[in-house]
Design a protein around this motif. Structure first.
Motif, PDB file in Angstrom:
ATOM      1  N   ILE A 223       0.614  -1.018   0.036  1.00 41.44           N
ATOM      2  CA  ILE A 223       0.118   0.122  -0.036  1.00 41.44           C
ATOM      3  C   ILE A 223       0.934   1.330   0.126  1.00 41.44           C
ATOM      4  O   ILE A 223       0.499   2.080  -0.741  1.00 41.44           O
ATOM      5  CB  ILE A 223      -0.898   0.017   1.261  1.00 41.44           C
ATOM      6  N   LEU A 224       2.072   1.330   0.649  1.00 39.22           N
ATOM      7  CA  LEU A 224       2.791   2.376   0.916  1.00 39.22           C
ATOM      8  C   LEU A 224       3.536   2.609  -0.415  1.00 39.22           C
ATOM      9  O   LEU A 224       3.646   3.867  -0.761  1.00 39.22           O
ATOM     10  CB  LEU A 224       3.708   2.231   1.972  1.00 39.22           C
ATOM     11  N   MET A 225       3.900   1.483  -0.986  1.00 35.51           N
ATOM     12  CA  MET A 225       4.860   1.833  -2.217  1.00 35.51           C
ATOM     13  C   MET A 225       3.889   2.316  -3.503  1.00 35.51           C
ATOM     14  O   MET A 225       3.860   3.220  -3.988  1.00 35.51           O
ATOM     15  CB  MET A 225       5.066   0.401  -2.834  1.00 35.51           C
ATOM     16  N   LEU A 226       2.629   1.679  -3.219  1.00 39.86           N
ATOM     17  CA  LEU A 226       1.517   2.352  -4.259  1.00 39.86           C
ATOM     18  C   LEU A 226       1.294   3.782  -4.122  1.00 39.86           C
ATOM     19  O   LEU A 226       1.002   4.458  -5.227  1.00 39.86           O
ATOM     20  CB  LEU A 226       0.245   1.215  -4.287  1.00 39.86           C
ATOM     21  N   ALA A 227       0.883   3.880  -2.934  1.00 42.51           N
ATOM     22  CA  ALA A 227       0.786   5.242  -2.344  1.00 42.51           C
ATOM     23  C   ALA A 227       1.599   6.309  -2.932  1.00 42.51           C
ATOM     24  O   ALA A 227       1.251   7.581  -3.575  1.00 42.51           O
ATOM     25  CB  ALA A 227       0.251   5.489  -1.152  1.00 42.51           C
TER      26      ALA A 227
END
Ligand code: C2E
Ligand code: MG
Ligand code: MG
Ligand code: MG
Length: 292
Positions: A223-227
């Motif tokens: 999620i953090l990478m995508l965000a």
């Protein structure tokens, strides 16, 4: 009542349903009275930037009923949402927040205050009447506020969701998705809507340091990478332990919120906390704990 082999079950069911209905009705009537009084107030929970220590806050409604005791929002918000009462509750919340910002300008000078927006309030006219007009009355501007909406709010009507988000952001509000990840098409929302950020649901955060259950850390990492790729700001909610704090900080999560850092607190307590911790804003992680 229907007669079955064991009729008592139906009668029992019906009694329980009636009791529930009466309870809801009692709550609704009491809530209606509470809105006019000080029983309904707002607590603030800090959200702390993992790199800079900058503090923003989330406004959380509190109901301290004289006749019924303390009633959590998880109980009365769903009831309020079934009627126009939710607008009254939100107006009370926004008014209290504006009063506090006006009364304690130092605390709020660089602080963005998040307001939880019910799905039934997610409408241009309602926001205009119940939120924008109040903010204006206090001489404040939408850029001091963030609106937290849930995935459920967006699920209902994509086109209307887009328009409403654009309208709100156009006015200057930040708009983020609350409890991100619990709905079955979370990724779809990132694709469809232009948002300022997301708040990762506490169910992921609280399992992130669980040795046996390692899936959550993979999910949160993803999620953090995508965000980051999508330019979204990420807040983790429900941080309860030091190891959760460390893991999330190391993974590059922007903002952290949870009992480990600070519980929600009344405005007076927030004032004292901010006085005591004037180096809080620039401090290291260690100095950020607000011990309330
Ligand atoms: P939410 O917006 O997801 O807020 C987070 C909830 O988690 C809050 O509960 C907060 O007190 C709690 N929390 C914060 N840190 C931790 C932690 O470390 N561990 C655990 N276990 N919990 C933590 P609260 O205040 O009872 O609110 C519950 C929900 O009620 C909110 O969830 C929000 O959906 C709704 N709500 C609260 N205030 C308002 C409001 O003014 N308007 C509307 N429409 N909904 C509200
Ligand atoms: Mg929230
Ligand atoms: Mg949340
Ligand atoms: Mg939640």
């Amino acid at each position: 009542a229907k007669h079955t082999g064991n009729g008592s079950i139906n009668v029992y069911d019906q009694t329980v349903k009636q009791q529930k209905y009466l309870d809801d009705l009692t709550l609704e009537i009491e809530l209606m009275k509470a809105i006019q009084s000080e029983e309904l107030t707002v607590y603030y929970q800090p959200k702390i930037h993992s790199q800079t220590g900058h503090v923003n806050v989330e406004a959380l409604v509190r109901w301290f009923s004289q006749s019924l005791g303390t009633i959590p929002p998880s109980v009365f918000i769903p009831i309020a949402e079934k009627s126009p009462l939710i607008e009254k509750v939100t107006e009370r919340v926004v008014t209290k927040v504006c009063e506090d910002i006006t009364r304690f300008p130092d605390i709020f000078e660089k602080t963005i205050t998040s307001i939880n927006l019910s799905s039934t309030m997610f409408d241009e006219k309602i926001v205009q009447n119940s939120i924008v007009s109040i903010i204006k009355k206090y001489g404040l501007t939408p850029d001091r506020f963030e609106l937290e909406i849930t995935e459920y709010t967006l699920m209902k009507d994509v086109e209307r969701g887009k328009e409403t988000i654009d309208f709100l952001r156009g006015l200057g509000f930040r708009v983020v998705i609350d409890d991100f990840g619990v709905s079955y098409s979370s990724l779809n929302y990132l694709k469809l809507f232009s948002l300022d950020g997301i708040k990762i649901d506490q169910s992921f955060v609280q399992q992130i340091d669980n040795e046996e259950e390692s899936k959550e850390i993979e999910i949160v990492t993803f999620i953090l990478m995508l965000a980051q790729k999508l330019g979204l700001h990420v807040t983790a909610e429900g941080v309860e332990t030091e190891s959760q704090l460390t893991i999330l900080t190391d993974l590059g999560c922007d903002e952290l919120q949870g009992y480990y850092l600070s519980k929600p607190m009344a405005i007076d307590a927030l004032y004292h906390a901010s006085e005591q911790a004037s180096d809080l804003i620039v401090g290291q992680r260690r100095t950020l704990y607000l011990d309330i």
